[in-house]
Design an enzyme around this catalytic site. Structure first.
Site, PDB file in Angstrom:
ATOM      1  N   HIS A 100      -3.582  -6.038  -0.384  1.00 18.33           N
ATOM      2  CA  HIS A 100      -2.942  -6.009   1.947  1.00 18.33           C
ATOM      3  C   HIS A 100      -3.359  -7.308   2.025  1.00 18.33           C
ATOM      4  CE1 HIS A 100      -2.768  -1.599   3.562  1.00 18.33           C
ATOM      5  NE2 HIS A 100      -4.307  -1.094   2.824  1.00 18.33           N
ATOM      6  N   GLU A 140      -1.637  -8.201   4.581  1.00 19.85           N
ATOM      7  CA  GLU A 140      -1.555  -8.824   5.764  1.00 19.85           C
ATOM      8  C   GLU A 140      -3.090  -8.787   6.213  1.00 19.85           C
ATOM      9  OE1 GLU A 140      -1.925  -4.474   5.532  1.00 19.85           O
ATOM     10  OE2 GLU A 140      -0.941  -5.989   4.378  1.00 19.85           O
ATOM     11  N   CYS A 160       0.346  -1.070  -0.137  1.00 18.99           N
ATOM     12  CA  CYS A 160       0.022   0.090  -0.362  1.00 18.99           C
ATOM     13  C   CYS A 160       1.011   1.354   0.080  1.00 18.99           C
ATOM     14  CB  CYS A 160      -0.643   0.274   1.214  1.00 18.99           C
ATOM     15  SG  CYS A 160      -2.778   0.913   1.241  1.00 18.99           S
TER      16      CYS A 160
END
Length: 241
Positions: free
Chosen positions: A185, A187, A95
């Protein structure tokens, strides 16, 4: 053994952090790194980065800041990224980290035309990804969690596009043998994605998006979540888990 650097460029919002933890924790788990293997440097708080040669690799987090603000800490980190590229340090940006890597290497970052991209999106893998050591194993398309207002609009010289969404063609980029970044993302889990949508629902309403529909479309993203783990293993970072 040299530590793996997590370059912290921001923090998750307080309510999300209180419930689910914060970026360094998510990155460490995503990359399957043991706590003793990681060194976190909060560049947004003014902490100084070690020389690139002193670490085994770097993971660069997201942030609520904007790359176009050209904050002093951000520009210093961009310089560090250029130095790290000179020694082919393994780097994985997410990001803000994705945008900062592209900016540091000569690309252009600005607001995504049409407004923010948020929610679980379909990511289409580019034809040229079939020859990439990391992306070759990806299916033709996969789901990933997204939340961003800015994006990489023009690529750095020599960068390769490996995957994109309908609205952002530059979701997965490779800059060199050991350096890649993603706009989405990997994660995030589904609960974190839903929490971000809940937090942004007023902004989404104002911008003409339907947060309830976006919330309902949140789904697991197992392929995206594997990318950071693969990168970590491929570059020997997770060897002592």
């Amino acid at each position: 053994m040299k530590p793996v650097l997590i370059i912290r460029t921001g923090r998750a919002p307080d309510p999300i952090r209180a419930r689910y933890g914060d970026f360094p924790h998510w990155f460490r788990l995503g990359a399957q790194l043991s706590p003793g293997r990681v060194r976190v440097v909060d560049v947004a708080a003014g902490e100084e980065l070690p020389p690139p040669g002193d670490v085994a690799g770097a993971l660069i987090t997201g942030s609520a800041a904007m790359v176009t603000e050209r904050a002093a800490w951000s520009e210093r980190t961009a310089g560090w990224i250029r130095d790290a590229m000179d020694i082919e340090l393994p780097m994985f940006g997410v990001c803000y980290g994705h945008q900062l890597m592209a900016h540091a290497l000569g690309g252009r970052v600005d607001y995504l035309p049409g407004g923010r991209e948020i929610g679980t999106m379909l990511i289409e893998v580019a034809e040229q990804a079939k020859d990439d050591p990391m992306a070759a194993a990806l299916p033709a398309s996969f789901r990933a969690h997204t939340t961003h207002e800015q994006s990489v609009l023009e690529l750095p010289k020599g960068a390769a596009v490996l995957a994109g969404s309908a609205r952002d063609p530059h979701h997965l980029l490779r800059y060199g043998k050991n350096a890649v970044s993603v706009q989405f993302h990997p994660e995030f889990n589904a609960d974190v994605m839903r929490a971000y949508i809940q937090r942004k629902r007023a902004d989404m309403h104002r911008e003409g998006f339907d947060p309830h529909h976006t919330f309902r479309q949140v789904a697991p993203t197992p392929i995206a979540r594997r990318l950071m783990r693969y990168f970590s293993r491929h570059h020997g970072m997770a060897a002592q888990r």
